[in-house]
Design an enzyme around this catalytic site. Structure first.
Site, short mmCIF file in Angstrom:
data_model
loop_
_atom_site.label_atom_id
_atom_site.label_comp_id
_atom_site.label_asym_id
_atom_site.label_seq_id
_atom_site.Cartn_x
_atom_site.Cartn_y
_atom_site.Cartn_z
CG ASP A 99 -1.93 1.13 1.24
OD1 ASP A 99 -2.89 1.16 0.46
OD2 ASP A 99 -1.72 2.02 2.08
CG HIS A 298 -5.62 -2.77 -0.31
ND1 HIS A 298 -4.81 -2.28 -1.33
CD2 HIS A 298 -5.27 -2.04 0.80
CE1 HIS A 298 -4.05 -1.32 -0.86
NE2 HIS A 298 -4.29 -1.15 0.42
#
Length: 321
Positions: A99, A298
């Site tokens: 991320d 994610h």
């Protein structure tokens, strides 16, 4: 289990977790996470003969949180990585990021290839600087509803997320996971005018099996001082675009690895699928084609720890050898 301590880096104190001996591997978490996001990587990497260090990056967890918003620029964040490597008594290291940690890892390799032996990014692909400031681009494309623009309203997201930290994190992790129902797309990342982001995000009755109640407790504790430090990273997006002008058109030359999930909304951002498809041509330093994990959302290294560990170990042991 990793050991924990504080370490002085670039005028601030960072909390780190460390385990193992050997060549240094620095693991950089994203938003809204902490060192704990790498809990499944410490053991396998240390067992393979690596020294593994995961900091709470500035603004997160037990690490310092400078009050000045400009202290969270990409140059500060790369400086923390380089300073951490040197403070740990090393001259070079492998750097892995997920991320927001991925852009920090990629830029560390781009700006200081003399320090980074190899770089791996999870979820967020390598940086290719656009022609215009990113906040303005997203503001026009999504009429101000994109979450980057929402995060840039001073104090707004800070207050929304801090009202019930545990619920905020539970919703975040479910919404962007491979377990969330519905199609994967940027629609998940839009905030309707006059509403908070979390208002329309489902609150799961049961957490996905890869995120236990204990994991959520640890994450909640790491945000006990609020979200402002973490959100300040987003408040430097346009500043980062300005600061990286000298590297416009440059590419990462250090050996690289990119891993992402096919149900992660970030690789589905506008233009990103085309970038991922073109990466083997645009960035010859990739050691293999981008690795796509089926059914993974994610939270790459948490949702698919075995596959991520295998990919990292293959990459790192190849470079070490």
């Amino acid at each position: 289990m990793p050991a924990h301590r504080m370490i002085d880096v670039n005028g601030i104190r960072l909390h780190i977790a460390e385990h193992g001996e050997g060549p240094l591997v620095v693991l950089l978490h994203g938003f809204p996470e902490s060192w704990h996001s790498w809990r499944h990587q410490f053991g396998p990497l240390a067992d393979a003969g690596f020294r593994v260090v995961a900091p709470d990056q500035r603004g997160y967890g037990r690490s310092d949180r400078p009050a000045d918003v400009s202290a969270y620029s990409i140059l500060h964040l790369v400086g923390d990585v380089v300073g951490l490597i040197h403070a740990l008594g090393e001259e070079q290291a492998y750097v892995v990021g997920h991320d927001w940690g991925a852009p920090v890892a990629w830029h560390s390799a781009l700006l200081r290839p003399d320090v980074v032996l190899g770089v791996a990014g999870l979820s967020v692909p390598p940086p290719f600087r656009g022609a215009q400031p990113p906040l303005a681009v997203m503001d026009r494309r999504f009429d101000g509803r994109f979450y980057w623009n929402y995060f840039n309203r001073p104090g707004v997201a800070d207050a929304e997320f801090a009202r019930d930290t545990r619920t905020t994190l539970r919703k975040f992790f479910f919404m962007a996971s491979g377990d969330a129902p519905g199609a994967v797309g940027v629609e998940r990342m839009l905030v309707e005018d006059g509403r908070g982001w979390l208002e329309s995000v489902p609150d799961p009755e049961i957490l996905p099996p890869w995120c236990t109640e204990d994991d959520l407790d640890a994450l909640t504790e790491s945000f006990s001082r609020g979200f402002t430090g973490a959100l300040n990273w987003y408040r430097n997006l346009d500043r980062n675009w300005e600061l990286t002008a000298p590297w416009h058109g440059a590419v990462v030359t250090r050996p690289a690895l990119y891993v992402y999930g096919d149900r992660d909304p970030v690789p589905a951002f506008p233009g990103t699928p085309d970038l991922i498809a073109a990466l083997p041509r645009l960035m010859p330093s990739l050691r293999r084609k981008p690795i796509e994990l089926a059914g993974c959302g994610h939270w790459t290294q948490q949702e698919r720890p075995d596959e991520v560990n295998t990919a990292l170990l293959d990459f790192l042991t190849e470079l070490r050898g």
